[in-house]
Structures are given as structure tokens and as C-alpha cells.
Motif scaffolding. Structure first.
Motif, PDB file in Angstrom:
ATOM      1  N   ALA A   1       0.914  -1.135  -0.119  1.00 38.33           N
ATOM      2  CA  ALA A   1      -0.175  -0.175  -0.031  1.00 38.33           C
ATOM      3  C   ALA A   1       0.858   1.139   0.016  1.00 38.33           C
ATOM      4  O   ALA A   1       0.364   2.552  -0.178  1.00 38.33           O
TER       5      ALA A   1
ATOM      6  N   LEU B   1      -4.347   0.876  -3.007  1.00 35.48           N
ATOM      7  CA  LEU B   1      -5.158  -0.213  -2.633  1.00 35.48           C
ATOM      8  C   LEU B   1      -6.007   0.184  -1.448  1.00 35.48           C
ATOM      9  O   LEU B   1      -5.939   1.140  -0.842  1.00 35.48           O
TER      10      LEU B   1
ATOM     11  N   VAL C   1      -3.971   0.767   6.503  1.00 38.33           N
ATOM     12  CA  VAL C   1      -4.382   0.982   4.952  1.00 38.33           C
ATOM     13  C   VAL C   1      -5.773   1.353   5.078  1.00 38.33           C
ATOM     14  O   VAL C   1      -6.642   1.232   5.929  1.00 38.33           O
TER      15      VAL C   1
END
Length: 163
Positions: free
Chosen positions: A81, A86, A110
Motif C-alpha cells: 500500500a 490499495l 491501509v
């Protein structure tokens, strides 16, 4: 010497065939082509519109807080990421408070979308997690996998999706 090499090649070939067969069965029924849209906000409030067509490969990662294999992949996903667009989808992992606590406790920093009832996962044909969909620059699914995938395997798929 020749017999050892022969046995090694047979064993290695059998292992590869077994792995590919298992992946074929595991990914049977997963969505292909244009991914179903995900119009949602991440836990931090960022609005997503998937598939995005920003001209480079991206990744959709489905996981669950109760999944030990997903937990084993988290460092690879965090690393990916850092340089690849992502989004992760927390599948059947509780309400927003529970997922926020999990993300904070695990340091899983994330973008996370909640899928409390599993509707997003069903749209993607999921029967298990972890699951990864790698999208090409045009927003179509180029690769999908279920189960543990190494960081090298993830990066290889992203690289191939960009070709």
C-alpha cells in the motif's frame, strides 16, 4: 545423481501442479473483468469509487479480523500500500467501532471499507478470505487469488497487471 535430480523435478512439478489446481478451485466463481462497483467511505472518511481508472494497477484486498491467514498477510499488504493504490475490505468483521479497534491494535494502516453484512464480498463471488484482486490500469481485474499470498507474489501480479 541423475535419480536425485529426477526425483526433485518430479516432486517440484507435482507441488506446482497441486498449487495451481488448488488456486483454480479456490478462485472458481470469483468475479472477472470489470469489478462490481464499491461506492463507500473508508474508516477515515475518504470516498471511494471502485473501479478507478487512474492509469496504473491497483489492489482490492478482502480480509477479516477473525482470519489468522489474513493477519499473516498484513505486513505484505501494508508494504504494498505504500506504493500501490490499495483498498481493503473488512468482511464480516463487526461494526465500525470493532474494526477501528482492530486496525489500531494491529497497526493495519491501509484504507478500510466495512462490509458488515458480506454484500460486497458476495458481489465479488467470495467464499473465503484473504482474497486479492489486482486491477490493471484500465480498472479491469487482471488477477485474483484466495489464501495466503507473499509480498513477492503480490508485487509480481501488480507488475504483470501494469504491462
Amino acid at each position: 545423481m541423475f535419480d536425485k535430480l529426477k526425483h526433485l523435478l518430479v516432486f517440484g512439478g507435482s507441488a506446482i501442479a497441486l498449487y495451481l489446481g488448488a488456486q483454480f478451485i479456490a478462485t472458481w466463481g470469483l468475479v472477472a473483468g470489470t469489478p462490481p462497483p464499491i461506492h463507500a467511505a473508508t474508516l477515515d472518511g475518504t470516498l471511494l469509487d471502485i473501479p478507478n481508472r487512474e492509469g496504473r494497477p491497483s489492489v482490492i484486498y478482502f480480509w477479516a479480523s477473525w482470519c489468522h491467514v489474513c493477519k499473516a498477510m498484513q505486513s505484505s499488504i501494508r508494504s504494498l500500500a505504500q506504493d500501490t493504490p490499495l483498498v481493503s475490505v473488512a468482511l464480516l468483521s463487526g461494526d465500525e467501532t470493532e474494526v477501528r479497534e482492530y486496525v489500531k491494535r494491529e497497526g493495519f494502516d491501509v484504507p478500510v471499507v466495512l462490509d458488515q453484512d458480506g454484500a460486497i464480498g458476495r458481489n465479488y463471488g467470495l467464499r473465503g478470505v484473504p482474497a486479492v484482486f489486482v486491477l490493471g490500469p484500465d480498472g479491469t481485474i487482471r488477477f485474483s487469488t484466495i489464501g495466503y499470498t507473499s509480498e513477492l507474489g503480490l508485487r509480481l501480479r501488480v507488475w504483470l497487471a501494469g504491462l
